[in-house]
Design a protein around this motif. Structure first.
Motif, PDB file in Angstrom:
ATOM      1  N   ASN A  21       0.866  -1.181   0.000  1.00 11.05           N
ATOM      2  CA  ASN A  21       0.000   0.000   0.000  1.00 11.05           C
ATOM      3  C   ASN A  21       0.904   1.232   0.000  1.00 11.05           C
ATOM      4  O   ASN A  21       2.091   1.125  -0.262  1.00 11.05           O
ATOM      5  CB  ASN A  21      -0.974  -0.013   1.193  1.00 11.05           C
ATOM      6  N   CYS A  54       4.103   0.700  -4.870  1.00  9.99           N
ATOM      7  CA  CYS A  54       2.856   1.157  -4.242  1.00  9.99           C
ATOM      8  C   CYS A  54       3.041   2.385  -3.361  1.00  9.99           C
ATOM      9  O   CYS A  54       2.099   3.143  -3.158  1.00  9.99           O
ATOM     10  CB  CYS A  54       2.236   0.031  -3.428  1.00  9.99           C
ATOM     11  N   SER A 107      -4.856   0.401  -3.493  1.00 11.25           N
ATOM     12  CA  SER A 107      -4.545   1.024  -2.198  1.00 11.25           C
ATOM     13  C   SER A 107      -3.164   1.671  -2.213  1.00 11.25           C
ATOM     14  O   SER A 107      -2.560   1.881  -1.171  1.00 11.25           O
ATOM     15  CB  SER A 107      -4.642  -0.016  -1.077  1.00 11.25           C
ATOM     16  N   SER A 108      -2.680   1.998  -3.397  1.00 12.63           N
ATOM     17  CA  SER A 108      -1.347   2.572  -3.530  1.00 12.63           C
ATOM     18  C   SER A 108      -1.415   4.041  -3.934  1.00 12.63           C
ATOM     19  O   SER A 108      -2.498   4.572  -4.186  1.00 12.63           O
ATOM     20  CB  SER A 108      -0.558   1.795  -4.591  1.00 12.63           C
TER      21      SER A 108
END
Length: 111
Positions: A21, A54, A107-108
């Motif tokens: 992430n 990410c 989610s990065s």
């Protein structure tokens, strides 16, 4: 959050750690050390390559490396790697990993 790719442990003693992430595993090396020791890397020197796609995006600092002496990271060994410095099989494996897990990119910093 991060993942350790054990399959890339090879004769060159390289492990790849992938940021999962926007948080960089470099911000929490204590947890990385604990995980490396859990996976029986204790007392075995390895080169750890961090894929920070990410957390940093596909930028000049996507890949960094640190030597792990089996008990701790050797901070003086920190090195930012260009894509040319990273072995092609690592690049291929990482691309495949992100293709198989598109939710990670969501989610990065890339999203």
């Amino acid at each position: 959050m991060f993942d350790i790719n054990y399959s890339l442990l090879n004769s060159n003693d390289i492990i790849v750690i992938t940021a999962l992430n926007h948080e960089s595993p470099l911000d929490n090396l204590k947890d990385v050390v604990a995980r490396l020791k859990e996976c029986k890397i204790k007392n075995k020197p390895v080169l750890v390559i961090f894929d920070l796609l990410c957390s940093n995006g596909n930028e000049w600092n996507r890949f960094v490396s640190l030597r792990f002496d089996g008990t701790k990271f050797m901070h003086q060994s920190f090195n930012v790697l260009s894509n040319d410095d990273v072995m092609p099989n690592i690049i291929d494996t990482q691309q495949s990993y992100f293709t198989q897990h598109p939710e990670i990119i969501k989610s990065s910093v890339l999203n």
